[in-house]
Design a protein around this motif. Structure first.
Motif, PDB file in Angstrom:
ATOM      1  N   ARG A 148      10.119   5.981  -4.492  1.00 54.88           N
ATOM      2  CA  ARG A 148       9.353   5.845  -5.737  1.00 54.88           C
ATOM      3  C   ARG A 148       9.201   4.389  -6.169  1.00 54.88           C
ATOM      4  NH1 ARG A 148      13.348  10.126  -8.091  1.00 54.88           N
ATOM      5  NH2 ARG A 148      12.584  12.008  -7.078  1.00 54.88           N
TER       6      ARG A 148
ATOM      7  N   TRP B  35       6.272   2.530  -3.967  1.00 55.86           N
ATOM      8  CA  TRP B  35       4.977   3.210  -3.863  1.00 55.86           C
ATOM      9  C   TRP B  35       4.896   4.014  -2.566  1.00 55.86           C
ATOM     10  CZ3 TRP B  35      -0.756   1.906  -3.126  1.00 55.86           C
ATOM     11  CH2 TRP B  35      -1.524   2.701  -3.976  1.00 55.86           C
ATOM     12  N   ALA B  36       5.949   4.787  -2.323  1.00 55.55           N
ATOM     13  CA  ALA B  36       6.016   5.643  -1.141  1.00 55.55           C
ATOM     14  C   ALA B  36       6.420   7.046  -1.569  1.00 55.55           C
ATOM     15  CB  ALA B  36       7.023   5.092  -0.134  1.00 55.55           C
ATOM     16  N   MET B  37       6.258   7.998  -0.676  1.00 59.09           N
ATOM     17  CA  MET B  37       6.671   9.368  -0.984  1.00 59.09           C
ATOM     18  C   MET B  37       7.227  10.034   0.260  1.00 59.09           C
ATOM     19  SD  MET B  37       2.894  10.869  -1.674  1.00 59.09           S
ATOM     20  CE  MET B  37       1.495  10.245  -0.767  1.00 59.09           C
TER      21      MET B  37
ATOM     22  N   GLY C 187       0.817  -1.208   0.000  1.00 63.37           N
ATOM     23  CA  GLY C 187       0.000   0.000   0.000  1.00 63.37           C
ATOM     24  C   GLY C 187       0.851   1.260   0.000  1.00 63.37           C
ATOM     25  N   ARG C 188       0.163   2.395  -0.062  1.00 60.73           N
ATOM     26  CA  ARG C 188       0.827   3.700  -0.146  1.00 60.73           C
ATOM     27  C   ARG C 188       1.439   4.080   1.197  1.00 60.73           C
ATOM     28  NH1 ARG C 188       3.062   6.501  -4.148  1.00 60.73           N
ATOM     29  NH2 ARG C 188       2.208   8.554  -4.525  1.00 60.73           N
ATOM     30  N   LYS C 189       2.688   4.588   1.177  1.00 60.99           N
ATOM     31  CA  LYS C 189       3.364   5.035   2.388  1.00 60.99           C
ATOM     32  C   LYS C 189       3.840   6.469   2.191  1.00 60.99           C
ATOM     33  CE  LYS C 189       5.223   1.533   1.247  1.00 60.99           C
ATOM     34  NZ  LYS C 189       5.067   0.385   0.324  1.00 60.99           N
ATOM     35  N   CYS C 190       3.911   7.233   3.280  1.00 56.29           N
ATOM     36  CA  CYS C 190       4.372   8.617   3.174  1.00 56.29           C
ATOM     37  C   CYS C 190       5.124   9.015   4.439  1.00 56.29           C
ATOM     38  CB  CYS C 190       3.189   9.557   2.951  1.00 56.29           C
ATOM     39  SG  CYS C 190       3.682  11.289   2.821  1.00 56.29           S
TER      40      CYS C 190
END
Length: 201
Positions: free
Chosen positions: A48, A51-53, A18-21
């Motif tokens: 990148r 799927w993280a920012m 899943g998306r991580k930040c």
């Protein structure tokens, strides 16, 4: 502590789906060292692929523009910039313009933030300049009334009476507030607390 936090994020970035930040906010003393700059560069480039920012927030833009270490680690690896009102830097904006690679057109747009007569017929909002790649523009950020739910006691009452979770209580409260045609949510909350019931009529 900072190193522990960074290490935890790296593990989650590599292992968690899943998306991580990771948002670094007001931590300049902690990150403005060669070791941390190298780590942040690694994060930007590695995020990148997983799927993280990574985001960096500051109230003083000089924190970014005047630190060579931070500038090279962050500016050169950031694809999106967001700027709030920069009017206090208008007379010394050249360094910021150069560092962020802003065009003259970008600068003109930036100095219209919260300055235009475009408020009529709209709910309260603030403006922000967002540049993604080569494209930059000013956007009005209008948050829904659900974001301003400070009337905790009335909300707790709704939650208790309706036997629902926090999100459902907020949605019911805002729905009933709009139906009531009472102007402020605080005034509506006072009525809810006075009558000790859900005002859904």
């Amino acid at each position: 502590v900072v190193l522990i936090i960074m290490d935890v994020f790296t593990q989650k970035m590599l292992l968690k789906e899943g998306r991580k930040c990771l948002v670094i906010e007001e931590a300049w003393k902690a990150i403005a060292t060669p070791v941390m700059a190298t780590y942040i560069q690694y994060l930007y480039k590695t995020a990148r692929k997983h799927w993280a920012m990574v985001g960096v927030v500051t109230q003083e833009i000089q924190d970014v523009t005047e630190s060579k270490i931070v500038k090279e680690a962050i500016i050169n690896n950031s694809g999106v910039f967001m700027l709030l009102d920069q009017s206090k830097f208008k007379d010394k904006f050249d360094n910021i313009k150069k560092t962020l690679a802003l065009t003259d057109i970008d600068c003109k747009k930036i100095f219209t933030i919260n300055r235009l007569e475009n408020k009529e017929g709209r709910s309260p909002f603030k403006e922000v300049f967002i540049k993604r790649g080569q494209e930059g523009d000013v956007y009005g950020i209008e948050e829904p009334p659900e974001c301003y739910m400070s009337e905790k006691l009335a909300l707790k009452l709704y939650k208790k009476i309706l036997h629902c979770d926090h999100q459902q209580a907020i949605e019911a409260f805002v729905r009933d507030w709009k139906r009531s045609r009472i102007k402020s949510s605080l005034e509506f909350a006072r009525k809810v607390l006075k009558e000790r019931k859900v005002l859904d009529k």
